[in-house]
Design a protein around this motif. Structure first.
Motif, PDB file in Angstrom:
ATOM      1  N   ALA A 149     -38.309  25.630 -12.456  1.00  0.00           N
ATOM      2  CA  ALA A 149     -38.321  26.831 -13.290  1.00  0.00           C
ATOM      3  C   ALA A 149     -38.259  28.080 -12.420  1.00  0.00           C
ATOM      4  O   ALA A 149     -37.588  29.063 -12.761  1.00  0.00           O
ATOM      5  N   VAL A 156     -34.744  28.434 -11.159  1.00  0.00           N
ATOM      6  CA  VAL A 156     -33.843  28.948 -12.203  1.00  0.00           C
ATOM      7  C   VAL A 156     -34.028  30.454 -12.368  1.00  0.00           C
ATOM      8  O   VAL A 156     -33.051  31.226 -12.345  1.00  0.00           O
ATOM      9  N   ARG A 194     -27.723  23.836 -14.237  1.00  0.00           N
ATOM     10  CA  ARG A 194     -29.078  24.393 -14.138  1.00  0.00           C
ATOM     11  C   ARG A 194     -29.918  23.995 -15.365  1.00  0.00           C
ATOM     12  O   ARG A 194     -31.095  23.667 -15.248  1.00  0.00           O
ATOM     13  N   ASN A 242     -33.394  21.889 -15.547  1.00  0.00           N
ATOM     14  CA  ASN A 242     -34.579  22.458 -16.205  1.00  0.00           C
ATOM     15  C   ASN A 242     -35.110  21.507 -17.286  1.00  0.00           C
ATOM     16  O   ASN A 242     -36.326  21.352 -17.449  1.00  0.00           O
ATOM     17  N   GLN A 245     -36.968  18.827 -15.607  1.00  0.00           N
ATOM     18  CA  GLN A 245     -38.271  19.344 -15.184  1.00  0.00           C
ATOM     19  C   GLN A 245     -39.255  19.365 -16.348  1.00  0.00           C
ATOM     20  O   GLN A 245     -40.428  19.021 -16.197  1.00  0.00           O
ATOM     21  N   TYR A 256     -33.233  28.252 -20.958  1.00  0.00           N
ATOM     22  CA  TYR A 256     -32.542  28.757 -19.771  1.00  0.00           C
ATOM     23  C   TYR A 256     -32.188  30.235 -19.883  1.00  0.00           C
ATOM     24  O   TYR A 256     -32.337  30.989 -18.948  1.00  0.00           O
ATOM     25  N   ALA A 291     -40.263  27.985 -18.412  1.00  0.00           N
ATOM     26  CA  ALA A 291     -40.846  26.887 -17.643  1.00  0.00           C
ATOM     27  C   ALA A 291     -41.571  25.963 -18.616  1.00  0.00           C
ATOM     28  O   ALA A 291     -41.788  26.322 -19.777  1.00  0.00           O
TER      29      ALA A 291
END
Lengths: 476, 119
Positions: free
Chosen positions: A68, A71, A93, A97, A100, A237, A375
């Motif tokens: 996060a 990004v 990306r 994410n 994650q 994002y 995040a």
């Protein structure tokens, strides 16, 4: 009389925390303060570094959610370059994410929180942990391990390593996705989707059992904030900031994240290094807001994927809109895991994801870059100001756990008032204070830039500010 | 005998799953309990106890325990502990350990031979 009780196992939060509870003369809790007592000064020591180091440098603030930070940091750098990154780079990306989010939510739910739900909040802490869970319900433990493993493997296949991959860079990503790596991720998706569905089926009835905790774990009116797309659907994002009030009214929408300073201000208190961000139009502390999985479900219209939307409908029908108890973060996490898997299915099935043009190149063209992303724990903001050569002059990070600071303090007060009676601390009280903090899945390493796994320390003060009792959980 | 080598800074719960794929596992770890340059090899077996409370720190014994508990995996497991005194980032080996290293390597190789005979 001061009494110290040492409790094993160690705490299951990240960072150095101390809680003080202050009683009034009648013995009821008047104030509850959540202190973080370490400071690393990440923003300070990145001054003088070139802008392109920032994503990886700032990601070092945390080993739990570095993606996060990568990004948000890379998005800030994209603005400094003033480039539009290739669409495939943006999607790559996004994929990292999502991976994650899956691994982080699995960690929080299965490893850290599930023992409370499976064994109960008053259970013996010697068994109320992941090892106890493995013994009691091996399938559930295996599912948690598998989900987390999938997320980590996906990050590794994309970025070369599981923690702190240096793959997300200014202007895009450093390498395209290899076809065989795409295949290796894709082939696992049916299995992990089944696990996510099974987890929801398992945990929904269990979570409903704890009505008292549901009522007292951060159950109060507040604002909620998160990113949404143009249709008002969930975004992790990019997108615009939306804020809803405790009645579900949208009070800010379509807010350009680059204007975050007009929306958010940060207060400081003398008893903690963690700042207190607040919604500027309502002032401090009335502008308390929450971010994270629950907040995201509360600000969005829809998820935008079929299975997650079905779960969202059920969630809202059971817990209302907006759902106000931070306890519901747990279920929201599982819904987000399912959503992330559905999104991975979509993104990876499109062959454009294998496009080899994944990075835009340019020299610095702007002095400020602001990157915002969601995040696992909520909205994070990275803001870098550079000189004409692209050297960082100052930086500011507002991290998810920081956004939630006011709400976490309020939640501890609510739990303490519900469970602390008189001047004696009990094991059950400690468990619930920890659990309400854990509902936010805080990452104190990020939010204060503190280091290490530290003890949780609770102090109880009477109306004369005399220490009456202490509970300590030692570090490992 | 085929062997895979994996270097990690921390053992985690996830490593328990990997043990499904192996008949024998040798953990090699630095020890602050042994004098620098000394080493021991001990056998590990599931013993019904797991000290892992959090997500990112397991002992070799924890990994063995979780492998048996979760994945029905019980490889022959050993722990090679090597006494050391310098643990800072980028520290090189201290003199006692540097001097002992050839013997430690030889012991690991003979250990490998012993395992081959056993299997």
């Amino acid at each position: 009389m001061t009494q110290t009780i040492t409790i094993d196992p160690i705490t299951r939060i990240e960072g150095h925390a101390k809680i003080t509870l202050h009683l009034n003369d009648s013995g009821t809790v008047e104030r509850a303060l959540f202190h973080t007592t370490q400071f690393r000064g990440f923003e300070k020591f990145c001054e003088g570094r070139p802008y392109y180091e920032m994503p990886s440098l700032m990601a070092r603030s945390c080993g739990i959610c570095p993606v996060a930070h990568l990004v948000a940091g890379a998005k800030a750098c994209d603005q400094i370059l003033a480039v539009k990154i290739p669409d495939t780079a943006g999607d790559l990306r996004r994929i990292m994410n999502f991976a994650q989010i899956i691994q982080s939510h699995a960690l929080c739910m299965f490893y850290l929180s599930a023992p409370d739900f499976i064994f109960g909040f008053d259970a013996n802490p010697a068994t109320r942990n992941i090892a106890g869970l493995a013994a009691k319900n091996p399938q559930l433990a295996r599912d948690g391990i598998r989900l987390r493993q999938f997320g980590q493997q996906t990050i590794e296949l994309l970025g070369g390593k599981r923690i702190h991959p240096a793959w997300i860079v200014a202007g895009g990503v450093s390498e395209p996705l290899k076809p065989d790596h795409r295949d290796r991720i894709q082939v696992q998706l049916p299995e992990v989707k089944d696990i996510a569905m099974r987890a929801l089926a398992t945990f929904k009835p269990i979570l409903r059992k704890y009505e008292s905790e549901m009522e007292t774990f951060g159950n109060f009116p507040s604002l909620f904030m998160g990113l949404v797309d143009e249709q008002g659907n969930i975004q992790h994002y990019d997108g615009k900031l939306r804020v809803v009030d405790s009645a579900g009214n949208v009070i800010t929408q379509g807010w350009d994240p680059a204007r975050y300073q007009e929306l958010i201000a940060e207060a400081v208190e003398p008893w903690t290094f963690m700042k207190f961000p607040y919604y500027k139009p309502m002032g401090y502390p009335n502008g308390m807001y929450r971010v994270g999985p629950l907040a995201r479900l509360n600000v969005i219209a829809r998820c935008g994927t079929p299975l997650a939307d079905a779960e969202l409908d059920e969630f809202r029908s059971k817990y209302g809109y907006p759902a106000s108890s931070s306890y519901h973060n747990h279920l929201a996490r599982l819904i987000e895991v399912l959503y992330s898997i559905e999104r991975l299915e979509q993104k990876l099935s499109d062959d454009s994801i294998l496009d080899t043009h994944v990075r835009a190149g340019a020299a610095p063209n702007a002095r400020d870059g602001i990157g915002v992303a969601e995040a696992p724990r909520g909205t994070i903001i990275h803001h870098y100001h550079v000189d004409q050569d692209g050297v960082v002059e100052w930086a500011n990070m507002i991290i998810a756990t920081g956004h939630n600071n006011l709400a976490m303090n309020r939640s501890i007060l609510q739990v303490a008032r519900s469970y602390v009676n008189g001047d004696k601390l009990t094991e059950g009280m400690l468990n619930r204070v920890e659990a309400v903090i854990r509902a936010y899945d805080p990452c104190l390493s990020c939010s204060t830039h503190a280091v290490g796994q530290m003890p949780l320390h609770i102090e109880l003060y009477d109306g004369n500010s005399e220490l009456r009792d202490t509970l300590v959980r030692d570090s490992a | 005998m085929h062997a895979d080598l994996e270097c990690v800074t921390q053992l985690t719960i996830e490593h328990s799953q990997k043990l499904r794929n192996y008949e024998t596992v040798l953990f090699i770890d630095a020890s602050i309990l042994l004098p620098p340059g000394e080493w021991t090899i001990e056998s590990l077996a599931p013993h019904g106890m797991c000290s892992a409370q959090a997500s990112h720190h397991c002992t070799p014994a924890d990994v063995i325990e979780l492998a048996a508990l979760l994945f029905d995996a019980s490889p022959d497991a050993y722990l090679l502990s090597i006494g050391a005194s310098k643990f800072d980032e980028r520290d090189s080996l201290g003199e006692p350990l540097q001097a002992a290293l050839p013997n430690i390597v030889a012991d690991v190789k003979s250990f490998d031979t012993r395992l081959s005979r056993k299997n």
